[in-house]
Write a protein that holds these residues in place. Structure first.
Motif, mmCIF file in Angstrom:
data_model
loop_
_atom_site.group_PDB
_atom_site.id
_atom_site.type_symbol
_atom_site.label_atom_id
_atom_site.label_comp_id
_atom_site.label_asym_id
_atom_site.label_seq_id
_atom_site.Cartn_x
_atom_site.Cartn_y
_atom_site.Cartn_z
ATOM 1 N N SER A 155 35.907 -52.535 -9.471
ATOM 2 C CA SER A 155 36.099 -52.122 -8.084
ATOM 3 C C SER A 155 37.372 -52.734 -7.500
ATOM 4 N N LYS A 156 37.931 -52.027 -6.543
ATOM 5 C CA LYS A 156 39.083 -52.524 -5.804
ATOM 6 C C LYS A 156 38.806 -52.267 -4.323
ATOM 7 N N THR A 194 43.081 -57.722 -0.647
ATOM 8 C CA THR A 194 42.576 -56.795 -1.664
ATOM 9 C C THR A 194 41.952 -57.575 -2.810
ATOM 10 N N GLU A 221 40.208 -57.111 -6.530
ATOM 11 C CA GLU A 221 39.906 -56.294 -7.708
ATOM 12 C C GLU A 221 38.941 -57.090 -8.580
ATOM 13 N N THR A 231 35.979 -57.087 -11.888
ATOM 14 C CA THR A 231 35.288 -56.491 -13.035
ATOM 15 C C THR A 231 33.959 -57.211 -13.211
#
Length: 325
Positions: free
Chosen positions: A295-296, A307, A309, A311
């Motif tokens: 997801s970001k 932001t 990011e 995993t």
């Protein structure tokens, strides 16, 4: 009445056998070396074998001990029209295995499983439900347009996010009471038999107790929709459901959240189920899968953008046993 029934069945099958006379398939062997279905010993299973079994079932011919073993394909200790029908079904490719070989044809296995689930949904038995989940954040990258968030500070934030989102395996166990709403809701659903080709594999063996042991391996799915086999069979979230959950978990009052990108997968999903084919009662079932996602997400507070990011790798194992019908 009994003789009339035999004659009626014999007549119907004879017509079908005549229509299938040109079709032959290789024999279905077993661990004991018995060529199941190949009654006449010509190395093929075809309408001639089905006709021989049908003749035996109505008393028009005798079988040697070996012929009886070859003809007894339904694993019920008898040779009758059911064996003739299965031999005929095998010869035209409607089934791939004989039950006497220790394996159950996938279509027959799914039919039994669906009936067992339907019985469970109506009878609502008691059982023990256990689910074990684990979460691991393997990678986090945080960026920002704020001059106050230095690279060093961002790296510290990444390590903090990893720790906060990492969870050791957690096990939840619950005793489901008989006739409760949860009895049917928590169990897997039925399987659409028309979609069998969409599975990685469907196998069913017969245990010494006579129970069917069904194993289904699902193909990996990326961003599955509501018609996904995994979603429909196991009742798991679709991609849209998972994305909505991510949005809800990321939202805060007075803060704008953007889901820049989101990829959601189901991998290595395997489903097991033991069923008594005579009573259509499930005795034990469990499934396991991996659920990696990437997801970001951008959080906007005033003029500041952050932001993240991430995993994430989730694993889930769910078991159901000790059924009380």
């Amino acid at each position: 009445m009994k003789n009339f029934s035999k004659k009626a069945i014999s007549g119907i099958l004879s017509l079908v056998i005549a229509a299938s006379a040109a079709v032959s398939l290789p024999i279905s062997g077993s661990a004991k070396g018995i060529a199941h279905g190949d009654v006449n010993g010509d190395s093929f299973v075809n309408s001639s074998d089905a006709l021989a079994v049908l003749s035996y079932s109505v008393g028009k011919r005798e079988f040697t001990s070996e012929e009886f073993q070859r003809a007894e394909v339904t694993a019920d200790g008898q040779v009758n029209s059911s064996d003739a029908l299965d031999i005929l079904r095998y010869s035209v490719g409607l089934i791939k295995k004989f039950r006497a070989s220790g394996q159950v044809d996938e279509n027959d296995a799914i039919a039994i499983y669906n009936k067992a689930i339907e019985k469970l949904q109506s009878s609502r038995p008691s059982y023990t439900f256990r689910q074990t989940t684990s979460t691991d954040v393997s990678d986090v990258k945080i960026s920002s347009n704020s001059v106050f968030l230095t690279d060093e500070k961002l790296r510290e934030m990444e390590e903090t996010v990893k720790e906060e989102n990492k969870a050791d395996p957690r096990t939840y166990t619950r005793i489901i009471k008989q006739n409760s709403e949860s009895s049917a809701q928590l169990m897997p659903g039925t399987i659409d038999a028309s979609r069998l080709s969409e599975f990685a594999s469907v196998e069913c063996s017969i245990k010494e107790s006579g129970k069917y042991s069904l194993t289904i391996r699902f193909k990996n799915e990326t961003n599955p929709d509501k018609n996904s086999l995994i979603v429909k069979t196991l009742g798991l979230p679709s991609y849209e459901d998972a994305k909505k959950t991510l949005e809800e978990e990321s939202s805060m009052d007075g803060v704008k959240i953007n889901i820049d990108s989101f990829n959601f997968n189901y991998e290595d999903c395997v489903f097991f189920c033991d069923i008594n084919p005579k009573t259509l009662e499930i005795t034990h079932t469990y499934w396991t899968l991996k659920n990696p996602s990437v997801s970001k997400v951008t959080t906007i507070i005033g003029l500041t953008k952050i932001t993240v990011e991430m995993t994430t790798n989730d694993e889930t194992t769910t078991s159901y046993w000790d059924f009380g019908y």
